[in-house]
Design a protein around this motif. Structure first.
Motif, PDB file in Angstrom:
ATOM      1  N   LEU A 178       0.563  -1.397  -0.180  1.00 52.06           N
ATOM      2  CA  LEU A 178       0.071   0.106   0.055  1.00 52.06           C
ATOM      3  C   LEU A 178       1.080   1.057  -0.087  1.00 52.06           C
ATOM      4  O   LEU A 178       0.040   2.519  -0.671  1.00 52.06           O
ATOM      5  CB  LEU A 178      -0.838   0.050   1.318  1.00 52.06           C
ATOM      6  N   LEU A 179       2.148   1.224   0.577  1.00 56.74           N
ATOM      7  CA  LEU A 179       2.861   2.276   0.940  1.00 56.74           C
ATOM      8  C   LEU A 179       3.899   3.239  -0.521  1.00 56.74           C
ATOM      9  O   LEU A 179       3.930   3.701  -1.452  1.00 56.74           O
ATOM     10  CB  LEU A 179       4.046   2.375   1.957  1.00 56.74           C
ATOM     11  N   VAL A 209      19.109  -3.123  -1.108  1.00 53.64           N
ATOM     12  CA  VAL A 209      18.277  -2.759  -0.034  1.00 53.64           C
ATOM     13  C   VAL A 209      17.523  -1.573  -0.598  1.00 53.64           C
ATOM     14  O   VAL A 209      16.419  -1.346  -0.390  1.00 53.64           O
ATOM     15  CB  VAL A 209      18.814  -2.372   1.004  1.00 53.64           C
ATOM     16  N   TYR A 210      17.645  -0.882  -1.726  1.00 53.83           N
ATOM     17  CA  TYR A 210      16.228  -0.135  -2.193  1.00 53.83           C
ATOM     18  C   TYR A 210      15.983  -0.996  -2.718  1.00 53.83           C
ATOM     19  O   TYR A 210      14.687   0.110  -3.232  1.00 53.83           O
ATOM     20  CB  TYR A 210      17.434   1.761  -2.466  1.00 53.83           C
ATOM     21  N   THR A 211      16.166  -1.917  -3.712  1.00 52.55           N
ATOM     22  CA  THR A 211      15.046  -2.007  -4.738  1.00 52.55           C
ATOM     23  C   THR A 211      14.263  -2.689  -3.912  1.00 52.55           C
ATOM     24  O   THR A 211      13.569  -3.370  -3.063  1.00 52.55           O
ATOM     25  CB  THR A 211      16.092  -3.298  -5.441  1.00 52.55           C
ATOM     26  N   GLY A 212      13.061  -1.754  -5.183  1.00 53.93           N
ATOM     27  CA  GLY A 212      11.555  -1.742  -4.265  1.00 53.93           C
ATOM     28  C   GLY A 212      10.835  -1.600  -3.031  1.00 53.93           C
ATOM     29  O   GLY A 212       9.719  -1.945  -2.628  1.00 53.93           O
ATOM     30  N   ARG A 213      11.795  -0.795  -2.456  1.00 52.34           N
ATOM     31  CA  ARG A 213      11.076   0.091  -1.136  1.00 52.34           C
ATOM     32  C   ARG A 213      10.587   1.350  -1.421  1.00 52.34           C
ATOM     33  O   ARG A 213      10.746   2.380  -0.730  1.00 52.34           O
ATOM     34  CB  ARG A 213      12.159   0.048  -0.340  1.00 52.34           C
ATOM     35  N   ARG A 214      10.499   1.760  -2.739  1.00 48.96           N
ATOM     36  CA  ARG A 214       9.763   2.959  -2.767  1.00 48.96           C
ATOM     37  C   ARG A 214       8.972   3.749  -2.087  1.00 48.96           C
ATOM     38  O   ARG A 214       9.220   4.801  -1.182  1.00 48.96           O
ATOM     39  CB  ARG A 214       9.285   2.541  -4.427  1.00 48.96           C
ATOM     40  N   GLY A 215       7.883   2.762  -1.672  1.00 51.47           N
ATOM     41  CA  GLY A 215       6.999   3.392  -0.879  1.00 51.47           C
ATOM     42  C   GLY A 215       7.430   3.524   0.677  1.00 51.47           C
ATOM     43  O   GLY A 215       7.372   4.554   1.568  1.00 51.47           O
ATOM     44  N   VAL A 216       8.389   2.459   1.235  1.00 53.75           N
ATOM     45  CA  VAL A 216       9.130   2.695   2.750  1.00 53.75           C
ATOM     46  C   VAL A 216       9.490   4.184   2.574  1.00 53.75           C
ATOM     47  O   VAL A 216      10.001   5.041   3.354  1.00 53.75           O
ATOM     48  CB  VAL A 216       9.407   1.549   2.967  1.00 53.75           C
ATOM     49  N   LEU A 217      10.933   4.073   1.412  1.00 50.54           N
ATOM     50  CA  LEU A 217      11.377   4.667   1.394  1.00 50.54           C
ATOM     51  C   LEU A 217      10.533   6.462   1.784  1.00 50.54           C
ATOM     52  O   LEU A 217      11.277   7.545   2.223  1.00 50.54           O
ATOM     53  CB  LEU A 217      12.337   5.289   0.484  1.00 50.54           C
ATOM     54  N   ALA A 244       7.708   7.260   2.502  1.00 54.25           N
ATOM     55  CA  ALA A 244       7.512   7.429   4.095  1.00 54.25           C
ATOM     56  C   ALA A 244       8.098   7.461   4.690  1.00 54.25           C
ATOM     57  O   ALA A 244       8.075   8.427   5.742  1.00 54.25           O
ATOM     58  CB  ALA A 244       6.968   5.917   4.721  1.00 54.25           C
ATOM     59  N   VAL A 245       9.529   7.013   4.417  1.00 54.05           N
ATOM     60  CA  VAL A 245      10.736   7.522   6.041  1.00 54.05           C
ATOM     61  C   VAL A 245      11.320   8.948   5.044  1.00 54.05           C
ATOM     62  O   VAL A 245      12.020   9.768   6.589  1.00 54.05           O
ATOM     63  CB  VAL A 245      11.862   6.603   5.649  1.00 54.05           C
ATOM     64  N   ILE A 246      11.125   9.375   4.311  1.00 55.43           N
ATOM     65  CA  ILE A 246      11.477  10.796   3.845  1.00 55.43           C
ATOM     66  C   ILE A 246      10.433  11.924   4.753  1.00 55.43           C
ATOM     67  O   ILE A 246      10.466  12.752   4.783  1.00 55.43           O
ATOM     68  CB  ILE A 246      11.590  11.156   2.272  1.00 55.43           C
ATOM     69  N   LEU A 247       8.867  11.385   4.159  1.00 57.24           N
ATOM     70  CA  LEU A 247       7.853  12.149   4.720  1.00 57.24           C
ATOM     71  C   LEU A 247       8.367  12.588   6.206  1.00 57.24           C
ATOM     72  O   LEU A 247       7.857  13.483   6.739  1.00 57.24           O
ATOM     73  CB  LEU A 247       6.784  11.419   4.700  1.00 57.24           C
ATOM     74  N   GLN A 276      16.660   9.442  -4.922  1.00 58.15           N
ATOM     75  CA  GLN A 276      15.782  10.319  -6.122  1.00 58.15           C
ATOM     76  C   GLN A 276      15.401   8.734  -6.767  1.00 58.15           C
ATOM     77  O   GLN A 276      14.335   8.625  -7.425  1.00 58.15           O
ATOM     78  CB  GLN A 276      17.349  10.625  -6.290  1.00 58.15           C
ATOM     79  N   HIS A 277      16.298   7.897  -6.959  1.00 53.93           N
ATOM     80  CA  HIS A 277      16.137   7.136  -8.127  1.00 53.93           C
ATOM     81  C   HIS A 277      15.009   6.083  -7.437  1.00 53.93           C
ATOM     82  O   HIS A 277      14.058   5.666  -8.349  1.00 53.93           O
ATOM     83  CB  HIS A 277      17.209   6.528  -8.458  1.00 53.93           C
ATOM     84  N   THR A 278      14.681   5.951  -5.877  1.00 51.64           N
ATOM     85  CA  THR A 278      14.196   4.797  -5.941  1.00 51.64           C
ATOM     86  C   THR A 278      12.030   6.021  -5.554  1.00 51.64           C
ATOM     87  O   THR A 278      11.814   5.383  -5.948  1.00 51.64           O
ATOM     88  CB  THR A 278      14.413   4.729  -4.275  1.00 51.64           C
ATOM     89  N   VAL A 279      12.408   6.829  -4.805  1.00 50.91           N
ATOM     90  CA  VAL A 279      11.560   7.653  -5.034  1.00 50.91           C
ATOM     91  C   VAL A 279      10.440   7.918  -6.349  1.00 50.91           C
ATOM     92  O   VAL A 279       9.292   7.535  -6.226  1.00 50.91           O
ATOM     93  CB  VAL A 279      11.620   8.614  -4.260  1.00 50.91           C
ATOM     94  N   THR A 280      11.467   8.392  -7.355  1.00 50.50           N
ATOM     95  CA  THR A 280      10.990   9.012  -8.049  1.00 50.50           C
ATOM     96  C   THR A 280      10.955   7.746  -9.424  1.00 50.50           C
ATOM     97  O   THR A 280      10.008   8.012 -10.459  1.00 50.50           O
ATOM     98  CB  THR A 280      11.943   9.949  -9.126  1.00 50.50           C
ATOM     99  N   GLY A 281      11.739   6.980  -9.289  1.00 53.47           N
ATOM    100  CA  GLY A 281      11.834   5.865 -10.451  1.00 53.47           C
ATOM    101  C   GLY A 281      12.970   6.193 -11.512  1.00 53.47           C
ATOM    102  O   GLY A 281      13.231   5.464 -12.591  1.00 53.47           O
ATOM    103  N   THR A 282      13.639   7.455 -11.627  1.00 53.94           N
ATOM    104  CA  THR A 282      14.869   7.735 -11.790  1.00 53.94           C
ATOM    105  C   THR A 282      15.823   8.435 -11.442  1.00 53.94           C
ATOM    106  O   THR A 282      15.748   8.905 -10.575  1.00 53.94           O
ATOM    107  CB  THR A 282      14.544   8.183 -13.223  1.00 53.94           C
ATOM    108  N   LEU A 283      16.806   8.509 -12.219  1.00 49.84           N
ATOM    109  CA  LEU A 283      17.756   9.758 -11.751  1.00 49.84           C
ATOM    110  C   LEU A 283      18.462  10.000 -13.320  1.00 49.84           C
ATOM    111  O   LEU A 283      19.755   9.230 -13.629  1.00 49.84           O
ATOM    112  CB  LEU A 283      18.471   8.286 -10.914  1.00 49.84           C
TER     113      LEU A 283
END
Length: 211
Positions: free
Chosen positions: A33-34, A111-119, A121-124, A180-187
């Motif tokens: 869901l995240l 570690v970061y791969t596939g963790r877009r939602g959690v990351l 949430a961490v930043i927020l 940047q890459h994980t949250v937005t999907g691009t760098l």
């Protein structure tokens, strides 16, 4: 080196296998869901249904959505600590600075791969909570110090007046790029399959750059 205290919430581990499996499904549902940016509007019933569980089981194991949210953040941060700890032994097998850098960057990309939602949430949460932001700073310091220890045998290959400072700063730059890459999907338009090579080059180029 002592590990940072990243405890955000205390959730007793269920004694029964069935309950442990239910908890893992609830965590997986929350993380999905995240990732889909749907956690905030999802009800407890929605989460329980997605986890093939019941509302009663959710409340018995977690209590409320806030506990689930904190537990997801805590698990992500603990994964980073565990990955960082693995660098100590693995780093001894590297032959030079380039291999050590590749080990570092690959470890954190995994570690970061596939963790877009959690990351996200961490930043927020870090932007809203001073206490949580302090935990993130502790984690970042721990990562930088461990990276310096991992690359210690190759510090003579670092072309910087302060090699440890360069490694510590460089690792944080890498984590920023991965955020940047994980949250937005691009760098910068970088294809996903080129990420590992380019991130490693980024750090190695900085460490071997002009003084």
């Amino acid at each position: 080196m002592s590990q940072p205290d990243l405890t955000l919430v205390q959730v007793p581990e269920p004694s029964q296998i069935r309950s442990r499996q239910a908890l893992e499904r609830l965590l997986a549902a929350g993380e999905e869901l995240l990732a889909n940016n749907q956690f905030e509007e999802a009800s407890v019933a929605d989460i329980a249904s997605q986890a093939d569980s019941s509302v009663g089981t959710f409340y018995r194991l977690l209590g409320d959505k806030e506990t689930l949210s904190l537990l997801l953040l805590q698990r992500f941060m603990q994964r980073l600590v565990e990955a960082t700890a693995s660098l100590r032994d693995a780093g001894a097998g590297c032959q030079n600075l380039a291999e050590g850098v590749r080990l570092l960057t690959d470890t954190y990309i995994d570690v970061y791969t596939g963790r877009r939602g959690v990351l996200r949430a961490v930043i927020l949460r870090a932007s809203r909570s001073t206490a949580f932001r302090d935990r993130v700073h502790q984690l970042n310091t721990h990562i930088s110090e461990t990276a310096c220890d991992c690359l210690a045998p190759y510090m003579d290959q670092v072309l910087h007046d302060n090699p440890r400072q360069a490694v510590a700063s460089g690792v944080q730059m890498v984590l920023g790029a991965l955020n940047q890459h994980t949250v937005t999907g691009t760098l910068g338009g970088l294809p996903a399959n080129a990420l590992r090579n380019e991130i490693a080059r980024l750090l190695l180029g900085y460490l071997r750059g002009p003084r």
